[in-house]
Design a protein around this motif. Sequence first.
Motif, PDB file in Angstrom:
ATOM      1  N   ILE A  41     -15.589 -11.492 -20.139  1.00  0.00           N
ATOM      2  CA  ILE A  41     -14.817 -12.212 -21.148  1.00  0.00           C
ATOM      3  C   ILE A  41     -15.753 -12.879 -22.152  1.00  0.00           C
ATOM      4  N   SER A  42     -16.799 -13.510 -21.673  1.00  0.00           N
ATOM      5  CA  SER A  42     -17.731 -14.223 -22.554  1.00  0.00           C
ATOM      6  C   SER A  42     -18.427 -13.292 -23.528  1.00  0.00           C
ATOM      7  N   ARG A  43     -18.984 -12.215 -22.997  1.00  0.00           N
ATOM      8  CA  ARG A  43     -19.726 -11.332 -23.909  1.00  0.00           C
ATOM      9  C   ARG A  43     -18.783 -10.603 -24.854  1.00  0.00           C
ATOM     10  N   SER A  44     -17.548 -10.302 -24.400  1.00  0.00           N
ATOM     11  CA  SER A  44     -16.561  -9.667 -25.276  1.00  0.00           C
ATOM     12  C   SER A  44     -16.184 -10.587 -26.428  1.00  0.00           C
ATOM     13  N   GLN A  45     -16.004 -11.859 -26.107  1.00  0.00           N
ATOM     14  CA  GLN A  45     -15.642 -12.823 -27.140  1.00  0.00           C
ATOM     15  C   GLN A  45     -16.771 -12.979 -28.153  1.00  0.00           C
ATOM     16  N   VAL A  46     -17.993 -13.077 -27.679  1.00  0.00           N
ATOM     17  CA  VAL A  46     -19.137 -13.194 -28.596  1.00  0.00           C
ATOM     18  C   VAL A  46     -19.222 -11.954 -29.480  1.00  0.00           C
ATOM     19  N   TRP A  47     -19.055 -10.772 -28.872  1.00  0.00           N
ATOM     20  CA  TRP A  47     -19.095  -9.531 -29.656  1.00  0.00           C
ATOM     21  C   TRP A  47     -18.042  -9.571 -30.757  1.00  0.00           C
ATOM     22  N   GLN A  48     -16.827  -9.967 -30.412  1.00  0.00           N
ATOM     23  CA  GLN A  48     -15.751 -10.019 -31.407  1.00  0.00           C
ATOM     24  C   GLN A  48     -16.043 -11.037 -32.505  1.00  0.00           C
ATOM     25  N   TRP A  49     -16.535 -12.204 -32.126  1.00  0.00           N
ATOM     26  CA  TRP A  49     -16.859 -13.227 -33.131  1.00  0.00           C
ATOM     27  C   TRP A  49     -17.886 -12.710 -34.127  1.00  0.00           C
ATOM     28  N   VAL A  50     -18.957 -12.121 -33.615  1.00  0.00           N
ATOM     29  CA  VAL A  50     -20.031 -11.635 -34.484  1.00  0.00           C
ATOM     30  C   VAL A  50     -19.533 -10.502 -35.374  1.00  0.00           C
ATOM     31  N   HIS A  51     -18.823  -9.545 -34.791  1.00  0.00           N
ATOM     32  CA  HIS A  51     -18.410  -8.366 -35.544  1.00  0.00           C
ATOM     33  C   HIS A  51     -17.226  -8.612 -36.477  1.00  0.00           C
ATOM     34  N   ASN A  52     -16.550  -9.722 -36.296  1.00  0.00           N
ATOM     35  CA  ASN A  52     -15.442 -10.064 -37.192  1.00  0.00           C
ATOM     36  C   ASN A  52     -15.770 -11.259 -38.081  1.00  0.00           C
ATOM     37  N   GLN A  53     -17.035 -11.633 -38.099  1.00  0.00           N
ATOM     38  CA  GLN A  53     -17.521 -12.753 -38.915  1.00  0.00           C
ATOM     39  C   GLN A  53     -16.666 -14.002 -38.744  1.00  0.00           C
TER      40      GLN A  53
END
Length: 97
Positions: free
Chosen positions: A17-29
């Motif tokens: 969950i944590s790494r997925s959320q970080v990935w989404q935050w970064v890739h969606n600015q």
Amino acid sequence: GAAALFDLMEDAATAEISRSQVWQWVHNQAALEDGTTITSEMVHSMTDQEVAAIRAELGDRAFKEWRFDEARQLFEQVALADEFVEFLTLPAYQLID
């Protein structure tokens, strides 16, 4: 999600969950409340701070023994990759010896 490590089942859900959320935050600015955009550089900086705090608390010997550098590399690999890795456990299995 769970992963079998050294004949024990370890919960991988929180890490997923944590790494997925970080990935989404970064890739969606995504932005923080103050408007600061979450970037790969920000994630690197924050992991620098967290890893330094862990090392200071545990000491160098325990830090190395528990392989925090590898854990950090794995987290950044799957959280900041251009393509979303399906499960962090897939590249993690390559680190088990």
